[in-house]
Each structure stands twice: as structure tokens, then as C-alpha cells.
Enzyme design. Sequence first.
Site, short mmCIF file in Angstrom:
data_model
loop_
_atom_site.label_atom_id
_atom_site.label_comp_id
_atom_site.label_asym_id
_atom_site.label_seq_id
_atom_site.Cartn_x
_atom_site.Cartn_y
_atom_site.Cartn_z
CG HIS C 97 -13.11 -4.95 1.05
ND1 HIS C 97 -13.95 -4.98 2.27
CD2 HIS C 97 -14.01 -5.53 0.18
CE1 HIS C 97 -15.16 -5.59 1.89
NE2 HIS C 97 -15.20 -5.92 0.67
CG ASP C 100 -4.67 0.24 9.98
OD1 ASP C 100 -3.55 0.01 10.23
OD2 ASP C 100 -5.30 0.83 10.76
CG HIS C 102 -2.88 -2.13 14.57
ND1 HIS C 102 -3.42 -2.53 15.80
CD2 HIS C 102 -4.07 -1.77 13.94
CE1 HIS C 102 -4.82 -1.95 15.51
NE2 HIS C 102 -4.90 -1.40 14.40
CG HIS C 137 -8.38 -3.15 11.30
ND1 HIS C 137 -8.96 -1.89 10.90
CD2 HIS C 137 -7.58 -2.71 12.51
CE1 HIS C 137 -8.49 -0.86 11.62
NE2 HIS C 137 -7.81 -1.36 12.64
CG HIS C 148 -15.58 -2.70 5.93
ND1 HIS C 148 -15.27 -3.33 4.91
CD2 HIS C 148 -16.88 -2.09 5.65
CE1 HIS C 148 -15.82 -2.78 3.68
NE2 HIS C 148 -16.74 -2.06 4.22
CG MET C 153 -12.36 -7.22 6.29
SD MET C 153 -12.99 -6.51 4.73
CE MET C 153 -11.74 -6.86 3.67
CU CU Z 1 -6.75 -0.19 13.75
CU CU Z 2 -13.58 -4.28 4.11
#
Ligand code: CU
Ligand code: CU
Lengths: 344, 344, 344
Positions: C97, C100, C102, C137, C148, C153
Site C-alpha cells: 500500500h 497519495d 491530493h 487514497h 485499492h 482505501m
Molecule cells: Cu488521486
Molecule cells: Cu492500498
Amino acid sequence: AQVQAAPVDLSGYTRVKQELVAPPFAPKHEQVATGGPKIVEVTMDTTERLMVVDEDTGASIWALTYNGSVPGPLIICHEGDMVELTLRNPHDSMMEHNIDFHAATGALGGGGLTHVYPGEETVLRWKATKAGCFTYHCAPGGAMIPYHVCHGMNGAVMVLPREGLKDAEGNPLRYDSIAYIGEQDYYLPMDEMGDYKTYTAAGDDYADSLEAMRTLTPTHSVFNGAVGALTGENALRAKVGETVLMIHNQANRDSRPHLIGGHGDYVWETSFTTPPLKDVETWFVRGGTAMAAMYTFEQPGVYAYVNHNLIEATLLGAAAHFVVEGDWDNELMEQVVAPRSFSA
Amino acid sequence: AQVQAAPVDLSGYTRVKQELVAPPFAPKHEQVATGGPKIVEVTMDTTERLMVVDEDTGASIWALTYNGSVPGPLIICHEGDMVELTLRNPHDSMMEHNIDFHAATGALGGGGLTHVYPGEETVLRWKATKAGCFTYHCAPGGAMIPYHVCHGMNGAVMVLPREGLKDAEGNPLRYDSIAYIGEQDYYLPMDEMGDYKTYTAAGDDYADSLEAMRTLTPTHSVFNGAVGALTGENALRAKVGETVLMIHNQANRDSRPHLIGGHGDYVWETSFTTPPLKDVETWFVRGGTAMAAMYTFEQPGVYAYVNHNLIEATLLGAAAHFVVEGDWDNELMEQVVAPRSFSA
Amino acid sequence: AQVQAAPVDLSGYTRVKQELVAPPFAPKHEQVATGGPKIVEVTMDTTERLMVVDEDTGASIWALTYNGSVPGPLIICHEGDMVELTLRNPHDSMMEHNIDFHAATGALGGGGLTHVYPGEETVLRWKATKAGCFTYHCAPGGAMIPYHVCHGMNGAVMVLPREGLKDAEGNPLRYDSIAYIGEQDYYLPMDEMGDYKTYTAAGDDYADSLEAMRTLTPTHSVFNGAVGALTGENALRAKVGETVLMIHNQANRDSRPHLIGGHGDYVWETSFTTPPLKDVETWFVRGGTAMAAMYTFEQPGVYAYVNHNLIEATLLGAAAHFVVEGDWDNELMEQVVAPRSFSA
Ligand SMILES: [Cu+2]
Ligand SMILES: [Cu+2]
Ligand SMILES: [Cu+2]
Ligand SMILES: [Cu+2]
Ligand SMILES: [Cu+2]
Ligand SMILES: [Cu+2]
Ligand SMILES: [Mg+2]
Ligand SMILES: [Mg+2]
Ligand SMILES: [Mg+2]
Ligand SMILES: [Mg+2]
Ligand SMILES: [Mg+2]
Ligand SMILES: [Mg+2]
Ligand SMILES: [Mg+2]
Ligand SMILES: [Mg+2]
Ligand SMILES: [Mg+2]
């Protein structure tokens, strides 16, 4: 009515020729208009060509294009200018084409005055009275409209304010480069085995395409005509400190672009006469719209520019890359501890 | 709680009766309110009727309606007015109905207070505290909600500011006419042959409809109830120089209206208390919203008003026509060279 | 480049630890920042767990989560603060995993610096330079990204302006509580009988999920992980006169929230540096966005908060309830005549 209309006095306009270039690039232009209003002359050919949409699967389409590219070339002028288009349908075409400019006024955006059969040409002139980014597309009538549009026949005109772009407070905003991205939803027919069908000439997929389009579910949604057209060797390029104006055209279907690792500092979703949205994570493209987002890069590295329906981005193809050079700024982001094992 | 609530003093209000009319027309109204606040009395019947959706295919639906039309009639008042609705469910109805006004406050928009069985009536009064265009719709509960809404049971209320519409700078904006357009997504069940099924009474298609709705893919998306309801003899009409306020209601599903050959000079996507967007090529209707776009025609001719998902416009039915009279302006657009053959 | 980057001086920052809590609740926070910029320390575990999505059908998913909830916990800071995340992937996980943000700048929002395999941890620090609500996410790469994200997630960061929220004229806006709602589109594979398939471990549904996702048609769209997670005993609660800030996160797919019987008095669809929309009936969540809507309750009763695609609200699960206490106001709404029989 049109035949009897009064002739127009064009003496106040200067004629200039705009050399159109293939996307993702923009034609040479001024951000702030100098001199009086212009008649911007452009030429486009309605070219039909077999294009590979996805090299991995071999999916292909007899694309219908303006000047051979999907999207068609970006046209740029200023509010108060006129655009004069020579539209030519090559002799070896199979189909009738025309053009509807969302930036224009009357006659179905010019669609009603520009129907050209193979071997025909026409010239249309219209005045840019609204500032913004606007879609253009083929619209031959009826079901042929989405058929042509969903075969690639669309692009954008950017009508800049004469004084250039501004923020909500009226301060000037300038860009270093333009990234012109057309998102294309394709509805490619499949056979019973789930393999994409192939066709021998433009138009042969008409009945199958109508059936596929009616699902409203594209098989592909790609940037600049094909999966991966703006990645790898064809990635977009910039430097830290540079400002890019991302122009997104989607002539048919909503989209929601996001720059992974970046933002839209200023976003004009509708027009340049509506104040820009600020600091946007993901902007919205109403289907049948061209729009613009401006960003100044602050970090080096690879940025993916995606339709943030992530299924469309990764399974349907809606992803491009920006490769940005410069120095990393640990204040903006730092990997304090690199991934390492920890005790349970 | 409601039983014990304090009685309200209505002495400051004047009672007026608003005669509702069938779409695409608007009831008589003032743009700028004169006098003090009003109680606007309206009456609607929850009429169930078999409607042909598409004459070409014979597709039909047992529509659930307010006053027999899809969408239901437009109601107009001013901010600070009250709307007092008498809602009657005819004795020959098959189903329970009610009404949820997005413009209202409390009790599920009135939905909780207006459940009427066949042969029942009720009276609801609510105060218009927010200025904008707002959807109303039937909401009997659970899966019956989208079932009723997707069978046509929705419409719009326009709550004007007391001083009328204004641009972002506060200048008054006035219109010459209203075009009230409801976009209806239908999910018509088909048999194994792909033919639309027919039913003998309202409600008989319930189980089939639920299955069709779950695809989230409508079989039809039409303006004012049926394919072609606003074209040909029923096209909307205007003159060059006239300003039309286009009110678009979509109670369930996003849409993106575009006026081919025209624009939205001023567009209120959310409310009249948010400054209007300007110079818009394609506006956006959040599913579950009524909104307004204003345009002054500058050229004569036929304008198509479409959902600019062009598949929905041409294959699913989301198209209307404006026929506009007046003189052509060659400055705005001119066919410089009519289509002609050219040498290769 | 990053290795050689200049070290950052953090001496101007105060370190604080933020205890994350499960949705729909918000962590303790200040609306107006006191003191100088902070480094807000948070910890999240990438927990994989079998979750029931719909008790009625038994539909379940091996959810991929941050801290065990769908959506992941809400993080709150102010513009100019830094967020320092310790991300741990438990030893018993099956999958890699990352995260990210934003809200962050560079390295794919941190996604490029945070890949953790089972049994690994990493620490990432980033500066909040933009005020707004932002999605975060997992984004492991390629088709794993929507896989995912569509397994739960994702979550949100709210970056408040240091002086708190304001209306378009600069007046302060304060809330009494936050309702943090994540909308999750699931694409659950079915067998030939139309029954939802079950799997023995996280990741086992990968191939089936890709096929289901490609339809772009979710089988479920739920608030806070499962059908009914925010209704009945788990309904949200408020009192008349209280102001709630509804934060809606949808990391993948557009949505259009509506509060039945209420409104969005102030709505920030994009950022807190763009003036809020006012008096909105139904707001819009661009897929891949977190956003905020503020409402002051004026009537007691039950309010349903729904995705106003009413098919998604009632058949796919996108509905929550607010239960509001207080006194009914007959001026805002009154049932003048309760449902009763009428003569034909
Ligand atoms: Cu994104
Ligand atoms: Cu993940
Ligand atoms: Cu064409
Ligand atoms: Cu168009
Ligand atoms: Cu009903
Ligand atoms: Cu509603
Ligand atoms: Mg103008
Ligand atoms: Mg545009
Ligand atoms: Mg034709
Ligand atoms: Mg108000
Ligand atoms: Mg509205
Ligand atoms: Mg009931
Ligand atoms: Mg800032
Ligand atoms: Mg946001
Ligand atoms: Mg990886």
C-alpha cells in the site's frame, strides 16, 4: 435570410494566418493582443485514417479527424477577432463532414453552413465574441453526430481576453507553455469472443458503433487519440517554476482531470469572463466543453495527469505524464523515514 | 412536535392564485415583486397516464405525473413568499403519491406531510427562503422514490429574488420569455427480443423497472416527456434580440445542456444568490437540480438545445429546437465560400 | 534529486499529535488557528479486513483501509501547517500500500515515497499550502490504483484557512459539528446466478474486480463503508439552530449530495479560497474530490442525506440520516390540511 444579409465591413481587421500544429502543442500566439482585431485564417482537412487505439490489445478505429489528429488542432485567437476557416474534405474520404464551433454564434455554430462531401471545400468566417475555451466538432446530423464525435472529430478554440488572462482580482496571469489535451471516449465494437472488431474502411463500423454507444459506456477514454499517446517519449515536459496552461477538451462526456502531485492554481471551467476557481484538486469538464487549468510546478519529478475516475485513468487509458526538472524542496515534502521493517 | 407548534401569523401576506400551465410554458408572473409577500396558491393532481415515449419504436410508459405533464408544471414565486399547494390524488389512481420540494425546509421537503392515497387530498404551505430554481418530486419512500421520479413525477419551482435577477455586479437582468424544459431519464424494460414491454396499468412495471434502473443506464433521456416533444410544430420560438430564460430540470441524473449555435450569457447552476457564470458553452445540471441559463439571440435560424452527451441527445432523445426569426448578421458569421469542389 | 535536496529548517513549527477517530467523526481541532504553524503528527495503519457491505444480501468485500474504516479517518490542519504521517502496513497484510495526498505537492502526492510492504512503515511530511478539503487514497500503480480505491482505501484531509472559514464577503463562518461522509463505489463480482461471490483473502477478487470495474457501473455506492452505516442507531444528530459542516469524500466517481428537507447554505465544491456557493439544493462532488457544505438546521425531524441520483440513493445504498431535535416552525412549513378523502 442569409443571402439578403448586409455585407460586413472588414476594413478594421488585419488578416493573419495561423499555422495549426498537432496536439498537445499550441500554435504561435500572443497572450496579450497587440494591435486591433484580426481575421485569423486557418485551414483544416477532414482526414479519415485507421488508428491504433491500444497497442496492447490491437484495438483500432477508422478515426474521423481534423488534420489527422485526435483531437483536432488547437486554434487560438482573442475576443473580438474573427476566425476564417477553410475546411476541405479530401477526395479519398468516404464521408460527409462539417464543423460546429461552440465559440461561434448562429447556424448551428457553423455546422449548417459547412457540410462538405469528399472533394469539396468551404470557407466560414465567424466572430469570437465570448472569451474562453470552446469545443468544436463535426455534426453532420442525427446519429451521425455522436458517431463522428466519438470517432475523434473534435477539438478546441481558445479565445483569450484581449488583455490576457487575469485572476479574480484582475491581476494578470501568464503561462510559459500550453498542454492541449483532448480526451476521447471510444465505443469500439467487440465480437462474441470479446475481441475488438476490425473494419476495412471508414464508416463500416456505423451500425456496430451505434449499438456500442447506446450503452453509454466507453471501451476506451484516451488522451490525444490513443492509450499512452502522452507518456514515455511523448510525455509533456516542464521545469520547476514554470507555469503550464492545461487545456482539456471533451466533446461528449464528462471528465474530472487531476494532476497527481499538483493542483489547479487557477481553473476556468466555463469561460474566461467568469472568475477562475482557485487551488482545485480535481476539476470538472462538462461533456461538450473545453476548459483550462493553470499550474506552476513547485517540485521536480513525474506527474500523472488523469481523469480521476481511476478506472477510466488506468483501465480505459485516460492518463498522460508531465516530466518536470528542477530541485526538490524538502519543505513542501520530505520522506522523513524511507520504508523499513518494523517490529510487530 | 408539529402538533404543538405555535400558530403562524399570516396577516402580512396577500393571497394570490397561480394558474399552472403545461410545460414548456411558465405561469403568469412578475420578474420584480411588487407589494409585500404573498401566499401563492397552486393546485396539482397526481395523474397516472399511459404515454408514448417514442413514436418510432412505440415505447411507452405508465407515467406518474403532476397535472398530467412530464415534467410537472413550473411554479414561480419570490423569495419571502409562501407556496400553498393543494395536492389531490385522483380516485382512479393506482398508487400513493406525495411531494418533496427542494425549495422548502423541513419534513423531507414536505414529503413527510403529503402522502395521499387515491381519492385523498392534502394542503401544504411552505416559505420560500432561498432564491433559485429548485426541483420538486414524488418521494413515497425506498425504491418507490426513483421509481416515481423516473416515471416522470418531478418538476420545478423558481424562486426569484424580490428585485429580480441580477448579474455579478448587481445590474438587473430581464427576460422576454421562459423555456421550461424537464429532462427525463426513463429506464424502460425490454423483453428478450429487445422490444419494449407494455403494461396494462400504472405500477405493473415495478419489478422490471427496478432491474432496469439498477443498470444506471437509461433507455431514453427526453425533454418534456417524449422524444421530439419540443421539435417540429412544438419547437420553441423567439426573435433576434429577445432574451430567453431556459430553465432545465433534471430530478435524478446529471445533464449538460448546450444551445447549438448559441451560449449561456448568464448561467445560474446552483442558486440566484450565487453570482451567475458568464459566456458558458455547456452548462451542468447536477442530478436532482433545476437551474437557469439566460441567452439573448443574435442570429435567426434553428437552434438545437441538447444534452451534450451527444449519444443522449441523438439516440436517447435529449433534443429540443428553438426557431428564431430575424435578420442574419454577416459580422457574427458568414459563409464566405459555399461548399464547392476543389482540385486535388 | 531528493537525496541532495537542502535540509529544511523546522524550527518555526510546533509539533502536535492528532488522534485520528473513525468516521463520521472529526478529530479535535481549532477552527481558527492559534499560534504559529504546526507539524501535525498522525499515524495510520493499512488494515485489510472482511467487511459486510449489505446485510440484506450478505454482499461482502475484503476491504483495504486506512485504520480499519471506509473512508479512512479525517485529518485536519490549517494552511501553512505540515502533516507528518507515519504509515504502517501490518505484518499480516497481503498487499503493498501507499498514500497519495491530493493536498500535497510533488512525488505523486507522496505516493512515490510511501510504498510499504506488509511489515513495513514509512514517515512522510508535507506542507499544506492550499486551503480546502482534499482526498487521499492508495495508489500502488496501474490497475491496482482503482482496485485499492474501490476497496475502500481513501479518505480526506481538511486544510482550514488559518482564520477559519469565511463567506464571499469575508464574514466568519463557524460550525458546531462535522459530519464526515465518505461515499464508496464498490464493484462486487457476481456469479452466474447473480449472487455476490465470496473470497478467502484480500486480493483474491482482483481479476473479477477488474472485470466488474470496467463496466463503470457500481453494484453499491454507500456512505461510510456499508449500506445503512449512517442510519438508525448510527444516524447523525443535531439540534435546530446548530450548524453542521458536511464533508463529502468521493475518491473515484462523481456524486451529487442533497439533504432532503434542507440545503447547503454555503458550499465549497472546490477549495476554501474560492468563494462558497450559496443556497444550493444539490451540490456536486467531482470524482476524486473531498468537499464541504455547511447548513444550519431550522426544523426538527429526520433529514435524509443522499446522493441525488435516487437510484444510487435507494438501490445502491447512498443514504444517511440526520436526526434533528427542536421545535417545529409553522412559518417555514405547515400541513394546512392533513390527507383526507375528497369527493370526485
Ligand atoms: Cu488521486
Ligand atoms: Cu492500498
Ligand atoms: Cu465528420
Ligand atoms: Cu456541440
Ligand atoms: Cu408519485
Ligand atoms: Cu430530491
Ligand atoms: Mg463578451
Ligand atoms: Mg469552455
Ligand atoms: Mg447532412
Ligand atoms: Mg436567503
Ligand atoms: Mg437549483
Ligand atoms: Mg409511504
Ligand atoms: Mg494558497
Ligand atoms: Mg476538495
Ligand atoms: Mg508498486
